[in-house]
Design a protein around this motif. Structure first.
Motif, PDB file in Angstrom:
ATOM      1  N   VAL A   1       0.834  -1.199   0.000  1.00  0.00           N
ATOM      2  CA  VAL A   1       0.000   0.000   0.000  1.00  0.00           C
ATOM      3  C   VAL A   1       0.873   1.256   0.000  1.00  0.00           C
ATOM      4  CG1 VAL A   1      -1.732   1.313   1.281  1.00  0.00           C
ATOM      5  CG2 VAL A   1      -1.946  -1.171   1.080  1.00  0.00           C
ATOM      6  N   ALA A   2       1.954   1.229   0.786  1.00  0.00           N
ATOM      7  CA  ALA A   2       2.866   2.381   0.797  1.00  0.00           C
ATOM      8  C   ALA A   2       3.542   2.556  -0.564  1.00  0.00           C
ATOM      9  CB  ALA A   2       3.921   2.201   1.885  1.00  0.00           C
ATOM     10  N   ARG A   3       3.930   1.471  -1.190  1.00  0.00           N
ATOM     11  CA  ARG A   3       4.552   1.542  -2.516  1.00  0.00           C
ATOM     12  C   ARG A   3       3.600   2.145  -3.543  1.00  0.00           C
ATOM     13  NH1 ARG A   3       8.990   2.277  -4.060  1.00  0.00           N
ATOM     14  NH2 ARG A   3      10.096   0.349  -3.557  1.00  0.00           N
ATOM     15  N   MET A   4       2.312   1.814  -3.414  1.00  0.00           N
ATOM     16  CA  MET A   4       1.313   2.299  -4.363  1.00  0.00           C
ATOM     17  C   MET A   4       0.671   3.608  -3.901  1.00  0.00           C
ATOM     18  SD  MET A   4       1.678  -0.071  -6.576  1.00  0.00           S
ATOM     19  CE  MET A   4       0.380   0.275  -7.751  1.00  0.00           C
ATOM     20  N   SER A   5       1.346   4.356  -3.040  1.00  0.00           N
ATOM     21  CA  SER A   5       0.786   5.611  -2.517  1.00  0.00           C
ATOM     22  C   SER A   5       0.383   6.597  -3.612  1.00  0.00           C
ATOM     23  CB  SER A   5       1.775   6.267  -1.543  1.00  0.00           C
ATOM     24  OG  SER A   5       3.025   6.520  -2.170  1.00  0.00           O
ATOM     25  N   PRO A   6       1.079   6.675  -4.766  1.00  0.00           N
ATOM     26  CA  PRO A   6       0.603   7.588  -5.814  1.00  0.00           C
ATOM     27  C   PRO A   6      -0.793   7.252  -6.336  1.00  0.00           C
ATOM     28  CG  PRO A   6       2.893   7.003  -6.204  1.00  0.00           C
ATOM     29  CD  PRO A   6       2.404   6.115  -5.104  1.00  0.00           C
ATOM     30  N   LEU A   7      -1.233   6.001  -6.200  1.00  0.00           N
ATOM     31  CA  LEU A   7      -2.596   5.637  -6.576  1.00  0.00           C
ATOM     32  C   LEU A   7      -3.557   5.856  -5.408  1.00  0.00           C
ATOM     33  CD1 LEU A   7      -2.197   2.335  -8.665  1.00  0.00           C
ATOM     34  CD2 LEU A   7      -2.017   4.705  -9.407  1.00  0.00           C
ATOM     35  N   TYR A   8      -3.150   5.434  -4.218  1.00  0.00           N
ATOM     36  CA  TYR A   8      -4.033   5.529  -3.057  1.00  0.00           C
ATOM     37  C   TYR A   8      -4.360   6.982  -2.688  1.00  0.00           C
ATOM     38  CZ  TYR A   8      -4.164   0.565  -2.006  1.00  0.00           C
ATOM     39  OH  TYR A   8      -4.413  -0.784  -2.066  1.00  0.00           O
ATOM     40  N   GLU A   9      -3.471   7.905  -2.998  1.00  0.00           N
ATOM     41  CA  GLU A   9      -3.749   9.298  -2.680  1.00  0.00           C
ATOM     42  C   GLU A   9      -4.980   9.817  -3.413  1.00  0.00           C
ATOM     43  OE1 GLU A   9      -2.166  11.907  -0.437  1.00  0.00           O
ATOM     44  OE2 GLU A   9      -2.291   9.856   0.288  1.00  0.00           O
ATOM     45  N   TYR A  10      -5.265   9.244  -4.578  1.00  0.00           N
ATOM     46  CA  TYR A  10      -6.433   9.682  -5.347  1.00  0.00           C
ATOM     47  C   TYR A  10      -7.663   8.803  -5.087  1.00  0.00           C
ATOM     48  CZ  TYR A  10      -3.003  12.488  -7.859  1.00  0.00           C
ATOM     49  OH  TYR A  10      -2.016  13.389  -8.173  1.00  0.00           O
ATOM     50  N   ALA A  11      -7.507   7.775  -4.282  1.00  0.00           N
ATOM     51  CA  ALA A  11      -8.620   6.867  -3.968  1.00  0.00           C
ATOM     52  C   ALA A  11      -9.092   7.131  -2.543  1.00  0.00           C
ATOM     53  CB  ALA A  11      -8.177   5.416  -4.137  1.00  0.00           C
ATOM     54  N   VAL A  12      -9.719   8.274  -2.327  1.00  0.00           N
ATOM     55  CA  VAL A  12     -10.096   8.718  -0.975  1.00  0.00           C
ATOM     56  C   VAL A  12     -11.073   7.758  -0.301  1.00  0.00           C
ATOM     57  CG1 VAL A  12     -11.138  10.592   0.356  1.00  0.00           C
ATOM     58  CG2 VAL A  12      -9.611  11.119  -1.552  1.00  0.00           C
ATOM     59  N   PRO A  13     -12.140   7.302  -0.986  1.00  0.00           N
ATOM     60  CA  PRO A  13     -13.062   6.368  -0.302  1.00  0.00           C
ATOM     61  C   PRO A  13     -12.372   5.079   0.153  1.00  0.00           C
ATOM     62  CG  PRO A  13     -14.040   7.217  -2.336  1.00  0.00           C
ATOM     63  CD  PRO A  13     -12.604   7.620  -2.348  1.00  0.00           C
ATOM     64  N   VAL A  14     -11.434   4.601  -0.642  1.00  0.00           N
ATOM     65  CA  VAL A  14     -10.718   3.375  -0.268  1.00  0.00           C
ATOM     66  C   VAL A  14      -9.852   3.625   0.957  1.00  0.00           C
ATOM     67  CG1 VAL A  14      -9.086   1.614  -1.036  1.00  0.00           C
ATOM     68  CG2 VAL A  14     -10.745   2.562  -2.650  1.00  0.00           C
ATOM     69  N   ARG A  15      -9.223   4.791   1.011  1.00  0.00           N
ATOM     70  CA  ARG A  15      -8.397   5.104   2.185  1.00  0.00           C
ATOM     71  C   ARG A  15      -9.245   5.233   3.442  1.00  0.00           C
ATOM     72  NH1 ARG A  15      -6.007   9.637   2.453  1.00  0.00           N
ATOM     73  NH2 ARG A  15      -6.546  10.671   0.489  1.00  0.00           N
ATOM     74  N   MET A  16     -10.450   5.766   3.322  1.00  0.00           N
ATOM     75  CA  MET A  16     -11.347   5.827   4.483  1.00  0.00           C
ATOM     76  C   MET A  16     -11.698   4.418   4.957  1.00  0.00           C
ATOM     77  SD  MET A  16     -13.938   8.930   3.422  1.00  0.00           S
ATOM     78  CE  MET A  16     -14.972   8.628   4.858  1.00  0.00           C
ATOM     79  N   PHE A  17     -11.945   3.528   4.001  1.00  0.00           N
ATOM     80  CA  PHE A  17     -12.247   2.133   4.361  1.00  0.00           C
ATOM     81  C   PHE A  17     -11.046   1.483   5.046  1.00  0.00           C
ATOM     82  CE2 PHE A  17     -12.113  -2.399   3.186  1.00  0.00           C
ATOM     83  CZ  PHE A  17     -13.271  -2.827   3.819  1.00  0.00           C
ATOM     84  N   ILE A  18      -9.845   1.731   4.529  1.00  0.00           N
ATOM     85  CA  ILE A  18      -8.620   1.177   5.129  1.00  0.00           C
ATOM     86  C   ILE A  18      -8.464   1.696   6.557  1.00  0.00           C
ATOM     87  CG2 ILE A  18      -6.102   1.188   5.000  1.00  0.00           C
ATOM     88  CD1 ILE A  18      -6.367   1.239   1.956  1.00  0.00           C
ATOM     89  N   THR A  19      -8.769   2.967   6.768  1.00  0.00           N
ATOM     90  CA  THR A  19      -8.660   3.559   8.109  1.00  0.00           C
ATOM     91  C   THR A  19      -9.573   2.844   9.102  1.00  0.00           C
ATOM     92  OG1 THR A  19      -8.164   5.723   7.127  1.00  0.00           O
ATOM     93  CG2 THR A  19      -8.871   5.695   9.429  1.00  0.00           C
ATOM     94  N   VAL A  20     -10.830   2.662   8.715  1.00  0.00           N
ATOM     95  CA  VAL A  20     -11.792   2.003   9.600  1.00  0.00           C
ATOM     96  C   VAL A  20     -11.423   0.539   9.812  1.00  0.00           C
ATOM     97  CG1 VAL A  20     -14.209   1.295   9.825  1.00  0.00           C
ATOM     98  CG2 VAL A  20     -13.651   3.579   8.972  1.00  0.00           C
ATOM     99  N   MET A  21     -11.045  -0.146   8.734  1.00  0.00           N
ATOM    100  CA  MET A  21     -10.688  -1.554   8.848  1.00  0.00           C
ATOM    101  C   MET A  21      -9.460  -1.744   9.739  1.00  0.00           C
ATOM    102  SD  MET A  21     -11.547  -4.609   8.067  1.00  0.00           S
ATOM    103  CE  MET A  21     -12.743  -4.350   6.770  1.00  0.00           C
TER     104      MET A  21
END
Length: 647
Positions: free
Chosen positions: A274-294
């Motif tokens: 996930v850290a390696r793919m941070s350039p993609l995750y930065e634009y995937a806000v809903p997914v990051r919110m899900f990761i935070t809760v999970m």
């Protein structure tokens, strides 16, 4: 010279695995141990040199070994990507693995398959190194599947035990579920970018932030879909809630395996990805919110389970799951550097705790139940002190490694605006209290109080040999000093120069920087609840020793829920395993046995055999029977001829 450092760092463990695995019987177990340990030491030495060269002298590079796949638009090279993130991971993996290799010399001294064991350890390390130095998603997937395979072999190493075999299969199957999501994510990435090379994907990520993909009949934001699928893979490898049930069962493997899997290799793969793919995750806000809760739910639920366990290794295993939850909810709020910092410190204190528990088990003649321990601190004082160091780091007590990394994660979450981040902060605080509590519950039950083992066992309790204690001191140094020594570089003022371009954060999401401005109380609550957790454990297990049983009896339903791990295994067994076995049996007995085989090869064979038996009845041996048959044949022939002529 640089090429030599990189190739030795990555391929030395592979060479050790080949020597021990292919020639272990010829050279003997002792020689196999020496070869694998020497090559692992060389790998760790090169990794440390690369760490200094890349992170402090700022010389990141990518070494292309050869073209691996070239087919149409798909061009994949086998390359070693040594940027700042990879350098940190390679150092963590090799140093911890080196400690585990040397520790195994003493711990596995009486095992009959030491050469095979060390071969598996080295091959496991190589697979993880291939994963973290990957320059593209195909190579990452190769290393990803490699650590999955090796975990299966190592968890089930003592294959004469049915429980070990079941645990290995469980780990393999649960990871295959996650890996299916990862594979779909790779396919979606190639569909969108027409490339699987990191540099190309990262360079064009911003252009694709509004792109859509038709999936399952619906249009989805492309980056959201890709990141969600990749995270499913991370959930399996890093034991996030839902795909976590394999992790505690992995304790069936030898203790060095537990330390390697839980501290530096397999479970950190998802965090790294996930850290390696941070350039993609930065634009995937809903997914990051899900990761935070999970991540927050994982941290809290795992901690609640750990407070009720009595197997010393399972307590530490659930601790690993909980700490991985911290890492993921840090990733969810864009605190990538804080997540990797916690991965870095966690590797040292968690490997220390696992190997320390192995020293306790070694001293107790294989006993793992803390209810049968007690009073050990005078018998094994060095192990006792080192377990204290690991527990202080785990509980986040100031000056120890875990304090700097875990508190930074909680501060970053508090600084992030949004319900998901604040939800994660407060669950993280609750988990910090529980972490301190179960850590000292383990310390007090294991080392203090009256001995609960039989007299014969206590007479034979002894400190581990030097070859087992020396790695503990190395890891203890990392657990004690790794936090303050590297805090400024990982998450402090020097972080920008330290990380270079290996981690990507949008300007408005820099929660590590925003963490400096949170209220004083929010920054110090985690430490306060940690101290309270230690005091509560001291009161319950050193003073009012009868109280824990009374509390468990008073809150029996809650206690049973936690002790039975929230019944995840039972739910999965009822909802998935049992129906799968029933369906499989029906398809086997009815579909395969009665229909396919019955009408196919078995049916044809039975028909031929039956017709042969009936035909054989005509072979009577009487001449008049044969004459009569011939007469019937002549009549049939003449009848047919007349019929044909007339028609």
């Amino acid at each position: 010279m640089q090429l030599q450092l990189e190739t030795v760092a990555v391929f030395a463990p592979l060479l050790g695995a080949a020597v021990a695995g292919l020639f272990g019987r010829k050279i003997g177990d002792r020689a196999a141990n020496l070869v694998t340990c020497a090559l692992m030491l060389a790998s760790a030495g090169c990794a440390v040199a690369l760490f200094n060269d890349i992170l402090f002298l700022h010389h990141p590079r990518t070494v292309e070994l050869f073209t691996w796949i070239s087919s149409g638009a798909l061009n994949v090279s086998w390359a070693l990507r040594f940027d700042e993130l990879a350098a940190v991971m390679v150092t963590v993996v090799t140093v911890v693995s080196c400690c585990v290799h040397f520790y195994s010399i003493g711990y596995m001294a009486h095992d009959k398959a030491r050469a095979r064991f060390t071969s598996y350890l080295s091959l496991f390390t190589f697979a993880m190194l291939m994963l973290v130095t990957a320059d593209n998603l195909v190579q990452l997937f190769f290393g990803w599947e490699g650590v999955g395979l090796m975990s299966y072999l190592l968890i089930g190493f003592w294959n004469e035990k049915e429980s070990a075999n079941n645990a290995a299969i469980k780990a393999f199957v649960m990871n295959r579920i996650g890996d299916f999501g990862l594979a779909l994510g790779l396919m979606a990435t190639f569909f969108l970018f027409h490339s699987l090379n990191f540099d190309y994907i990262f360079a064009h990520a911003a252009e694709m932030k509004d792109a859509t993909i038709l999936f399952l009949g619906h249009g989805f934001n492309a980056l959201d879909l890709i990141c969600a699928l990749l995270f499913v893979g991370a959930m399996g490898k890093s034991a996030q809630l839902g795909l976590h049930t394999w992790l505690p069962d992995a304790m069936e493997g030898p203790t060095p395996v537990s330390a390697l899997i839980h501290a530096a290799t397999m479970v950190t793969a998802g965090v790294f990805m996930v850290a390696r793919m941070s350039p993609l995750y930065e634009y995937a806000v809903p997914v990051r919110m899900f990761i935070t809760v999970m991540g927050a739910l994982t941290a809290f639920i795992a901690a609640t389970i750990a407070v009720t366990q009595f197997d010393i290794k399972r307590v530490i295993a659930y601790s690993t799951m909980s700490q991985l939850g911290y890492m993921f909810f840090a990733l969810g709020v864009s605190a990538y550097s804080a997540a990797i910092f916690h991965l870095f410190t966690h590797a040292f204190f968690k490997a220390l705790l696992f190997l320390g528990s192995g020293s306790v088990i070694h001293a107790m003649g294989g006993e793992q139940d803390m209810r049968k321990m007690g009073g050990l601190w005078k018998k094994i004082p060095q192990t006792y002190v080192l377990m204290w160091v690991g527990s202080l780091a785990l509980a986040g007590i100031p000056l120890f490694a875990g304090y700097y990394s875990k508190d930074m994660i909680l501060e970053a979450d508090f600084s992030k605006v949004g319900d998901a981040a604040h939800f994660a902060y407060w669950l993280g605080v609750a988990a910090a209290f529980l972490t301190a509590f179960y850590s000292w519950r383990m310390i007090f039950m294991t080392f203090h109080g009256k001995p609960r083992a039989d007299h014969h066992t206590m007479e034979h309790v002894h400190e581990s040999p030097f070859v087992m204690l020396a790695p503990l001191y190395v890891l203890g140094a990392g657990a004690a000093f790794g936090g303050w020594a590297f805090h400024d570089y990982f998450v402090g003022e020097g972080r920008h120069a330290f990380w270079g371009k290996s981690l990507f954060v949008l300007k408005g999401d820099n929660t590590v920087a925003m963490a400096e401005r949170i209220p004083y109380w929010a920054a110090h609550v985690p430490v306060a609840v940690g101290v309270i957790g230690i005091l509560v454990a001291f009161w319950l297990y050193m003073k009012a020793t009868g109280l824990p049983a009374k509390i468990a009896a008073a809150f029996r339903p809650i206690y049973k829920l936690l002790f039975n791990k929230w019944y995840f295994d039972e739910i999965y067994n009822a909802a998935g395993v049992v129906p799968a076995f029933i369906i499989g049996k029906v398809l086997w007995k009815t579909g395969d046995g009665k229909i396919i085989d019955g009408l196919g090869p078995d049916g044809v064979a039975k028909a031929v055999a039956r017709s042969s038996r009936e035909t054989s009845k005509l072979e009577t041996g009487y001449v008049y029977h044969y004459a009569f048959a011939m007469l019937l044949g002549v009549v049939a022939f003449i009848t047919a001829y007349i019929f044909l002529v007339q028609s």
